[in-house]
Design a protein around this motif. Structure first.
Motif, short mmCIF file in Angstrom:
data_model
loop_
_atom_site.label_atom_id
_atom_site.label_comp_id
_atom_site.label_asym_id
_atom_site.label_seq_id
_atom_site.Cartn_x
_atom_site.Cartn_y
_atom_site.Cartn_z
N LEU A 70 -32.42 -45.46 -28.67
CA LEU A 70 -32.20 -44.49 -27.32
C LEU A 70 -32.11 -45.37 -26.00
O LEU A 70 -31.09 -44.97 -25.36
N ALA A 71 -32.76 -46.56 -25.79
CA ALA A 71 -32.46 -47.27 -24.84
C ALA A 71 -31.14 -47.90 -24.74
O ALA A 71 -30.43 -48.33 -23.83
N GLY A 72 -30.36 -48.13 -26.03
CA GLY A 72 -29.46 -48.97 -26.13
C GLY A 72 -28.35 -48.03 -25.84
O GLY A 72 -27.25 -48.28 -25.12
N LEU A 73 -28.37 -46.68 -26.32
CA LEU A 73 -27.44 -45.53 -25.74
C LEU A 73 -27.60 -45.31 -24.29
O LEU A 73 -26.47 -45.41 -23.81
N ARG A 74 -28.67 -45.64 -23.61
CA ARG A 74 -28.63 -45.26 -22.10
C ARG A 74 -28.02 -46.54 -21.58
O ARG A 74 -27.21 -46.47 -20.70
N LEU A 75 -28.07 -47.68 -22.14
CA LEU A 75 -27.62 -49.05 -21.68
C LEU A 75 -25.94 -48.84 -21.61
O LEU A 75 -25.25 -49.21 -21.10
N THR A 76 -25.47 -48.13 -22.90
CA THR A 76 -24.04 -47.95 -23.22
C THR A 76 -23.45 -47.15 -22.06
O THR A 76 -22.36 -47.17 -21.65
N GLN A 77 -24.35 -46.03 -21.69
CA GLN A 77 -23.75 -45.03 -20.68
C GLN A 77 -23.57 -45.62 -19.34
O GLN A 77 -22.60 -45.52 -18.82
N VAL A 78 -24.54 -46.45 -18.91
CA VAL A 78 -24.41 -46.91 -17.64
C VAL A 78 -23.44 -48.10 -17.63
O VAL A 78 -23.15 -48.62 -16.67
N GLY A 79 -23.09 -48.87 -18.91
CA GLY A 79 -22.20 -49.92 -18.90
C GLY A 79 -20.73 -49.20 -19.11
O GLY A 79 -19.81 -50.19 -19.58
N GLY A 80 -20.54 -48.15 -18.84
CA GLY A 80 -19.24 -47.48 -19.27
C GLY A 80 -17.96 -48.24 -18.53
O GLY A 80 -16.91 -48.46 -19.11
N ARG A 81 -18.06 -48.32 -17.34
CA ARG A 81 -17.03 -49.25 -16.60
C ARG A 81 -16.78 -50.78 -17.21
O ARG A 81 -15.53 -50.95 -17.45
N ARG A 82 -17.94 -51.29 -17.63
CA ARG A 82 -17.61 -52.73 -17.93
C ARG A 82 -16.77 -52.56 -19.48
O ARG A 82 -16.14 -53.38 -19.90
N ILE A 83 -17.26 -51.53 -20.38
CA ILE A 83 -16.59 -51.53 -21.57
C ILE A 83 -15.04 -51.09 -21.17
O ILE A 83 -14.54 -51.91 -21.91
N ALA A 84 -14.66 -50.48 -20.24
CA ALA A 84 -13.36 -50.38 -20.09
C ALA A 84 -12.60 -51.41 -19.47
O ALA A 84 -11.44 -51.67 -19.83
N LEU A 85 -13.37 -52.27 -18.66
CA LEU A 85 -12.83 -53.30 -17.89
C LEU A 85 -12.94 -54.67 -18.44
O LEU A 85 -12.07 -55.48 -18.12
N GLN A 86 -14.27 -54.83 -18.83
CA GLN A 86 -14.56 -56.40 -19.30
C GLN A 86 -14.18 -56.60 -20.66
O GLN A 86 -14.71 -56.14 -21.70
N GLN A 87 -13.01 -57.60 -20.95
CA GLN A 87 -12.74 -57.97 -22.40
C GLN A 87 -14.00 -58.22 -23.14
O GLN A 87 -14.69 -59.23 -22.70
N GLY A 88 -14.15 -57.81 -24.37
CA GLY A 88 -15.22 -58.23 -25.17
C GLY A 88 -16.34 -57.48 -25.09
O GLY A 88 -17.24 -57.36 -26.29
N PHE A 89 -16.66 -56.77 -23.95
CA PHE A 89 -17.84 -55.90 -23.81
C PHE A 89 -17.69 -54.78 -24.78
O PHE A 89 -19.11 -54.75 -25.42
N GLY A 90 -16.84 -53.88 -24.75
CA GLY A 90 -16.67 -52.93 -25.85
C GLY A 90 -17.15 -53.36 -27.15
O GLY A 90 -17.46 -52.49 -27.93
N THR A 91 -16.30 -54.45 -27.52
CA THR A 91 -16.44 -54.94 -29.11
C THR A 91 -17.79 -55.29 -29.12
O THR A 91 -18.16 -54.79 -30.55
N VAL A 92 -18.39 -56.12 -28.56
CA VAL A 92 -19.64 -56.33 -28.88
C VAL A 92 -20.81 -55.44 -28.88
O VAL A 92 -21.65 -55.33 -29.53
#
Length: 195
Positions: A70-92
């Motif tokens: 559940l906390a991982g899901l929350r951290l994914t939600q707040v890291g949305g911009r990083r997933i799109a912008l920062q290489q490797g973040f979405g993959t990991v």
């Protein structure tokens, strides 16, 4: 007045504490709980002791898993911009999520296997068979076949669970470190200026 912050310490703390509980409990199971019965003289008691310990710990362990997911899901939600912008973040992040889900499934299967060991051992004892085992997950030559079958499955699963939980923690460490300014800048530049 609201401030925009990238600090999500509550979700991160819940995630990390849940992961620590999950990983630590799994390792304690291998190192202590499953082997603790070796100090007893009866094979059936060796299984009962481990089964009792695991049934008492399961609510805490599954609570740790729930906190991680559940906390991982929350951290994914707040890291949305990083997933799109920062290489490797979405993959990991995707790898971490996959490891967490697989680890939760492996933990549930380990609990199921432990339950099957206990039931098979009790049924064998009711039939008058000797239930001899080295410990909760190690059969010996005289172990009833059904008990031995589930012990072998449990033996594999008991190592899969901390491996997946530990890999989840490693991925989380990478993600947390990627929040450093230098790592963020490099990740964004690599995304914008690929080789």
């Amino acid at each position: 007045m609201t401030t925009n912050t990238d600090n999500h310490f509550v979700a991160q703390s819940v995630h990390d504490l849940g992961s620590a509980l999950w990983f630590g409990g799994a390792v304690m199971g291998i190192a202590g709980v499953n082997k603790s019965g070796q100090d007893l003289s009866q094979g059936l008691d060796r299984i009962r002791v481990a089964g009792s310990a695991w049934s008492r710990f399961q609510p805490a362990q599954f609570g740790g898993i729930a906190a991680t997911l559940l906390a991982g899901l929350r951290l994914t939600q707040v890291g949305g911009r990083r997933i799109a912008l920062q290489q490797g973040f979405g993959t990991v992040g995707a790898l971490k999520a996959g490891l967490a889900v697989a680890g939760a499934g492996a933990t549930a299967y380990a609990a199921y296997s432990g339950n099957k060991i206990g039931k098979a051992a009790e049924e064998a004892a009711r039939r008058g068979e000797q239930v001899e085992v080295k410990d909760a997950t190690l059969p010996i030559a005289g172990t009833p076949p059904e008990v031995a079958k589930w012990q072998r499955r449990q033996r594999v699963t008991q190592f899969v669970v901390p491996t997946l939980a530990g890999a989840n923690i490693v991925c989380n460490s990478w993600l947390v470190q990627s929040y450093r300014v230098g790592a963020t800048a490099k990740g964004v530049l690599r995304r914008l200026l690929p080789d």
